[in-house]
Write an enzyme that holds these catalytic residues in place. Structure first.
Site: not given
Ligand code: ATP
Ligand code: MG
Length: 140
Positions: A11, A51, A104, A114, A117, A128
């Site tokens: 990212k 997303y 992370r 973070n 992805h 994807e």
């Molecule tokens: P990713 O899909 O990016 O691999 P993940 O599967 O661990 O991450 P998801 O729940 O799919 O988490 O959330 C997608 C992304 O949205 C997170 O990686 C983060 O960048 C962002 N995100 C998630 N929760 C929050 C939050 N509470 N506040 C801000 N950004 C968030």
């Molecule tokens: Mg995710």
């Protein structure tokens, strides 16, 4: 366990801090092979499509702004049980909850910024991968 492919993004918070190589090293140490990789700069709309599953979440606009703010590196990783293996190496979404040694834990700035992805299942991985790569770009 089967050989799988998963989709990964380094990212903007990580590309900006020159962490691409350090993150690739983590994947390789974990037995994941980078079989496709390119650096791109998404539009906000392209990030929004990627997303889309989160479109009703309160952080969606912030997430799309962030993901289109600077270049990212998109990758296809291959290896034993690659989807779960990659999620292990990434660590929890919120870096304050991520285990020692995970990407992370070491590199993420916040729950939003973070660093990486990773696909959460083999079916989402296939969708994807197809969003970013053509078959000719996948060199196993
Ligand atoms: P990713 O899909 O990016 O691999 P993940 O599967 O661990 O991450 P998801 O729940 O799919 O988490 O959330 C997608 C992304 O949205 C997170 O990686 C983060 O960048 C962002 N995100 C998630 N929760 C929050 C939050 N509470 N506040 C801000 N950004 C968030
Ligand atoms: Mg995710």
């Amino acid at each position: 366990m089967a050989i799988q492919r998963t989709f990964s993004i380094i990212k903007p918070d990580a590309t900006r801090r020159n962490l691409t190589g350090a993150i690739v090293a983590k994947f390789e140490e974990a037995g994941l092979r980078v079989i496709a990789q390119k650096r791109i700069h998404l539009t906000k709309m392209q990030a929004g499509v990627f997303y889309g599953v989160h479109s009703e979440r309160p952080f969606y606009d912030e997430l799309c702004e962030f993901m289109s703010s600077e270049p990212i590196v998109v990758q296809v990783l291959e290896g034993e049980n690659a989807v779960a293996r990659n999620r292990e190496v990434m660590g929890a979404t919120n870096p304050s909850e991520a285990s020692e040694g995970t990407i992370r834990k070491e590199f993420a700035l916040s729950i939003g910024e973070n660093s990486v992805h990773g696909s959460d299942a083999t079916d989402t991985a296939a969708v994807e991968i197809a969003y970013f790569f053509s078959g000719l770009e996948l060199v196993g």
